[in-house]
Scaffold this active site. Structure first.
Site, short mmCIF file in Angstrom:
data_model
loop_
_atom_site.label_atom_id
_atom_site.label_comp_id
_atom_site.label_asym_id
_atom_site.label_seq_id
_atom_site.Cartn_x
_atom_site.Cartn_y
_atom_site.Cartn_z
N ASP A 39 0.81 -1.22 0.00
CA ASP A 39 0.00 0.00 0.00
C ASP A 39 0.85 1.27 0.00
O ASP A 39 0.44 2.30 0.53
CB ASP A 39 -0.95 0.06 1.21
CG ASP A 39 -1.79 -1.19 1.32
OD1 ASP A 39 -2.26 -1.66 0.27
OD2 ASP A 39 -1.98 -1.69 2.45
N HIS B 39 -4.15 -2.30 -6.14
CA HIS B 39 -3.63 -0.96 -6.34
C HIS B 39 -4.81 -0.04 -6.55
O HIS B 39 -5.76 -0.41 -7.24
CB HIS B 39 -2.86 -0.88 -7.65
CG HIS B 39 -1.60 -1.65 -7.66
ND1 HIS B 39 -0.67 -1.57 -6.66
CD2 HIS B 39 -1.09 -2.50 -8.57
CE1 HIS B 39 0.35 -2.34 -6.97
NE2 HIS B 39 0.11 -2.92 -8.11
P1 GDP Z 1 -0.32 0.17 -3.79
O1 GDP Z 1 -0.87 -1.19 -3.62
O2 GDP Z 1 1.11 0.26 -3.35
O3 GDP Z 1 -0.52 0.71 -5.15
O4 GDP Z 1 -1.09 1.13 -2.78
P2 GDP Z 1 -2.67 1.39 -2.60
O5 GDP Z 1 -3.25 1.73 -3.87
O6 GDP Z 1 -3.28 0.31 -1.83
O7 GDP Z 1 -2.62 2.62 -1.60
C1 GDP Z 1 -2.13 3.83 -1.93
C2 GDP Z 1 -3.24 4.85 -1.71
O8 GDP Z 1 -2.67 6.11 -1.66
C3 GDP Z 1 -4.24 4.92 -2.85
O9 GDP Z 1 -5.48 5.30 -2.36
C4 GDP Z 1 -3.66 6.01 -3.75
O10 GDP Z 1 -4.64 6.67 -4.55
C5 GDP Z 1 -3.13 6.93 -2.73
N1 GDP Z 1 -1.96 7.71 -3.12
C6 GDP Z 1 -0.87 7.32 -3.84
N2 GDP Z 1 0.03 8.31 -3.88
C7 GDP Z 1 -0.51 9.34 -3.17
C8 GDP Z 1 -0.04 10.64 -2.80
O11 GDP Z 1 1.05 11.07 -3.11
N3 GDP Z 1 -0.90 11.39 -2.03
C9 GDP Z 1 -2.12 10.97 -1.61
N4 GDP Z 1 -2.86 11.75 -0.87
N5 GDP Z 1 -2.56 9.73 -1.91
C10 GDP Z 1 -1.78 8.95 -2.68
#
Ligand code: GDP
Length: 428
Positions: free
Chosen positions: A12, A40
């Site tokens: 995440d 994701h």
């Molecule tokens: P992944 O599995 O590593 O892709 O992570 P997830 O998608 O589960 O969690 C990352 C969360 O953070 C998601 O809701 C993204 O939209 C959000 N996200 C990613 N980068 C950023 C950022 O720079 N700022 C904010 N506020 N949210 C972000």
């Protein structure tokens, strides 16, 4: 040239967003491990999507997306996700599925569910997607490879042998109804039809593409702390989450991976049970959880509230090292803009001794965080496009983390959207 985008922490970290940003410059995006147990979240001009199985390149019509041999393939989930994105006006993506990938069967999900119930309070917090039983079968050599769908007669004989064992467990350990060969064969025929348009020798495809000078992105799931060898065993996942495994799970030479972007979040979060030294609780945690990510820290697959904590230098330094980071992407930095002061876990204390190297699980259970408190920047940094424009305390935070982990932070993500990304030249 191949770039890997992988997690330095517990998952995440925002890998999906970073992959989505980089996918516009790539010809191919490849999933190389894991299954539909994690997800994701991607936000782009089509809307907000939670992908569990499809590679993040599916939003770029010119990209070839590959589900590699290392993936735990759930055909129904592939079909459902393809439908979901095309229903929402995303053009049908180019998708290839490795003929060497193996299939997550309904009985894997059943065994996962029954085992979690049997373990009750001592369970692993599985998402019950069948991942652990799937990988157990793969390495016990009773998994079903996509290529085997070509010969249903031979497969029937194999399924009979598999069910002989499964039914003993179902009957005597779980007191559950036994499985029938006919039902499993029907399931496999359905999978054959779903997969048929996509099946390919993806390793040969990649070999040719890379020789032609095409660029590929390897897309990791979860992060170092969930790796079965190097993570917080046994609270780990069942396939390697490391970039090194990317070569195996995609079917390419390890020498092809030239760039490894380790994604790390500006604070910590974890789903499920397991050691988490810099975890915080109470109101402080609730506020971070509510403000975190994009719309709060809740699992993309399960909706479960994530555990949250401050940045953990020990875990992240180890996480980047095991990934072999050439670059670090520090994400979700914008979320910390509400804090007067930001604690960072700079070391662990175990039995009164300082510890800078991430220990094995037994020692980790006794580890206490050693905090250093940095000043906050108290403003919203979303929308800023150059590193120099970030408030001085924000840059100080980035540079402090960079010098503590010892890997160059070349990307700073300051919002959930594709545009919210700052590239910088590291002094390291
Ligand atoms: P992944 O599995 O590593 O892709 O992570 P997830 O998608 O589960 O969690 C990352 C969360 O953070 C998601 O809701 C993204 O939209 C959000 N996200 C990613 N980068 C950023 C950022 O720079 N700022 C904010 N506020 N949210 C972000």
């Amino acid at each position: 040239m191949v770039t890997a985008v992988v997690g330095a922490n517990w998952g995440d970290e925002g890998k999906g967003k970073i992959t989505d940003v980089l996918a516009s410059q790539a010809d191919i995006v490849i999933r190389f491990q894991g299954g539909a147990n994690a997800g994701h979240t991607i936000k782009n001009s089509y809307g907000k999507f939670a992908l569990h199985t499809l590679p993040s390149g599916v939003f770029h019509p010119e990209v070839t997306n590959i589900i590699g041999n290392g993936v735990a393939l759930s055909p129904d989930r592939v079909a459902a996700e393809l439908k979901e994105i095309t229903d929402r006006q995303v053009p049908a993506p180019r998708l290839l599925i490795s003929d060497r990938a193996q299939i997550v069967m309904s009985y894997h999900v059943l065994f996962d569910t029954l085992e979690e119930a049997r373990l009750a309070g001592k369970s692993f917090g599985s998402t019950k997607s069948g991942i652990a039983p799937f990988y157990s079968d793969k390495f016990a050599k009773i998994g079903i490879q996509v290529s085997e769908l070509k010969d249903m007669e031979a497969l029937k004989e194999k399924v009979e042998g598999i069910l002989l064992k499964k039914n003993v467990l179902l009957k005597y350990l779980y007191h559950h109804e036994e499985l029938r060969t006919g039902d499993i064969m029907e399931e496999l025929m359905r999978y054959r039809d779903i997969l048929a348009p996509h099946v390919a020798d993806t390793s040969a495809f990649l070999d040719r593409a890379l020789k032609e000078g095409k660029t590929a992105l390897l897309e990791g799931q979860l992060g170092t702390m969930k790796d079965p060898d190097h993570g917080i065993y046994p609270m780990v996942t069942s396939s390697s989450t490391l970039a090194g495994y990317g070569a195996i799970g995609a079917g390419i030479s390890p020498r092809e991976i030239q760039k490894i972007i380790a994604v790390t979040k500006a604070y910590s979060s974890a789903v499920g049970a397991g050691e988490f030294v810099s975890e915080i609780f109470g109101d402080e945690a609730e506020e971070l959880r509510r403000r975190g990510g994009d719309g709060g820290e809740y699992g993309a697959t399960t909706g479960r509230p994530r555990r949250v904590g401050w940045y953990d230098v020990v875990a992240s330094r180890y996480g980047c090292r095991l990934q072999g980071a050439t670059d670090v992407a520090l994400t979700v930095l914008d979320v910390l803009g509400y804090l007067d002061e930001i604690p960072v876990c700079v070391a662990y204390e175990i039995d009164g001794k300082r510890c800078d190297d991430f220990p094995t699980t037994g020692d980790l259970m006794r580890a206490k965080p050693v905090w250093k408190v940095l000043p906050g920047w108290k403003c919203d940094i979303t929308g800023i496009r150059t590193y120099e424009e970030l408030p001085p305390n924000c840059r100080r935070y980035v540079e402090f983390i960079e010098s503590e982990i010892g890997f160059p932070v070349t990307y700073v993500s300051n919002g959930p959207s594709r545009e919210d990304i700052i590239t910088r030249v590291s002094a390291l």
